[in-house]
Design an enzyme around this catalytic site. Structure first.
Site, mmCIF file in Angstrom:
data_model
loop_
_atom_site.group_PDB
_atom_site.id
_atom_site.type_symbol
_atom_site.label_atom_id
_atom_site.label_comp_id
_atom_site.label_asym_id
_atom_site.label_seq_id
_atom_site.Cartn_x
_atom_site.Cartn_y
_atom_site.Cartn_z
ATOM 1 N N ASP A 180 0.830 -1.198 0.000
ATOM 2 C CA ASP A 180 0.000 0.000 0.000
ATOM 3 C C ASP A 180 0.868 1.252 0.000
ATOM 4 O O ASP A 180 2.064 1.204 0.320
ATOM 5 C CB ASP A 180 -0.899 0.018 1.243
ATOM 6 C CG ASP A 180 -1.957 -1.072 1.220
ATOM 7 O OD1 ASP A 180 -2.376 -1.452 0.111
ATOM 8 O OD2 ASP A 180 -2.356 -1.535 2.307
ATOM 9 N N TYR A 206 8.916 -9.001 6.313
ATOM 10 C CA TYR A 206 8.490 -7.624 6.580
ATOM 11 C C TYR A 206 9.085 -7.157 7.908
ATOM 12 O O TYR A 206 9.257 -7.954 8.835
ATOM 13 C CB TYR A 206 6.966 -7.523 6.673
ATOM 14 C CG TYR A 206 6.254 -7.552 5.348
ATOM 15 C CD1 TYR A 206 6.032 -6.379 4.634
ATOM 16 C CD2 TYR A 206 5.784 -8.750 4.815
ATOM 17 C CE1 TYR A 206 5.362 -6.400 3.419
ATOM 18 C CE2 TYR A 206 5.110 -8.778 3.602
ATOM 19 C CZ TYR A 206 4.905 -7.597 2.908
ATOM 20 O OH TYR A 206 4.249 -7.617 1.706
#
Length: 259
Positions: free
Chosen positions: A50, A101
């Site tokens: 995003d 991540y």
């Protein structure tokens, strides 16, 4: 086909969208302008992020006319916060072994031991229906496998490293939201078990995208790197780091002198 290892600073969302500037659109434009692009389409990618989420080791698979010259491509991208760091010609789309991540969480006096205990409960294969946002365009199973979660800290922030096979939409940011509640004593460690119960439904805060970076979408590829491009990439982030240190100092000064 070519696989391109890419990095970006989070100012754009990743996936191609009509009438919007995205990482993919800007990259494809640069490849086209430099004469390398054969087909204006991303065939496959390591992860869709995003807006606000940065990446160090994402990748795209594209059709190119010839072997790319990374310095030419990066010259077109230099003001966009996007870099092509490496490439390799491939015959088939590689399988992603894992995705790594990292979330940077401001250190506000957390109970780090509680966060670590909560994180341990998430390792393994579970239903992450409470720790993700449903993508209504796709019917996806909420079952995912987390290989490892590591928590480390310094004076200013906690580092939450999450490694897994694949991730649902907003899954990492909601995992961090849950760990934040545990670390602040708002929820007990055992609450994590309820969140992973497939019969339990409960909302969990989604933490901001700006604290998240895709460190690596790991594939068995030996990339060809361009030293000049790597050097310019590191210079950018070195300057960025110095600026943020100054901003931290300013913020601390304001707080110190504000009664």
């Amino acid at each position: 086909m070519y696989i391109l290892k890419i990095a970006y600073d989070g100012r754009y969302s990743f996936q191609q969208q009509p009438h919007k500037q995205t990482v993919c659109d800007i990259l494809l434009d640069a490849l086209e302008e430099t004469g390398f692009l054969a087909k204006k389409k991303v065939i496959y990618s390591g992860g869709r992020t995003d807006k606000g989420v940065s990446a160090l080791g994402n990748f795209v698979v594209v059709e190119l006319k010839k072997e790319p010259i990374l310095s030419y491509i990066n010259a077109k991208l230099k003001d966009k916060g996007i870099w092509v760091l490496g490439y390799r010609e491939i015959d088939e789309i590689p399988k992603v072994k894992y995705r790594h991540y990292r979330y940077i969480l401001p250190n506000i006096g957390y109970d780090v031991d509680a966060i670590k205990e909560g994180a341990k409960k998430m390792i393994g294969t579970h239903s992450f229906h409470n720790l993700s946002k449903r993508d209504r365009t796709k019917e996806k199973s909420p079952i995912r496998t987390i290989y490892d979660i590591k928590i480390s800290e310094n004076e200013f922030y906690l580092t939450v490293d999450i490694i897994g096979e694949s991730f649902l939409w907003n899954m990492v940011r909601k995992i961090v939201g849950a760990l934040d509640l545990v670390g602040r004593g708002k929820k007990p460690v055992e609450w994590i078990d309820k969140l992973l119960d497939e019969n339990h439904r409960e909302g969990v805060p989604t933490f901001p995208p700006e604290g998240l970076i895709l460190v690596e979408a790991k594939v068995d590829i030996e990339y060809i790197y361009d030293n000049y491009s790597i050097r310019k990439f590191k210079e950018y982030w070195g300057e960025f780091f110095k600026l943020q240190v100054m901003k931290i100092g300013i913020a601390k000064t304001v707080l110190e002198f504000t009664k």
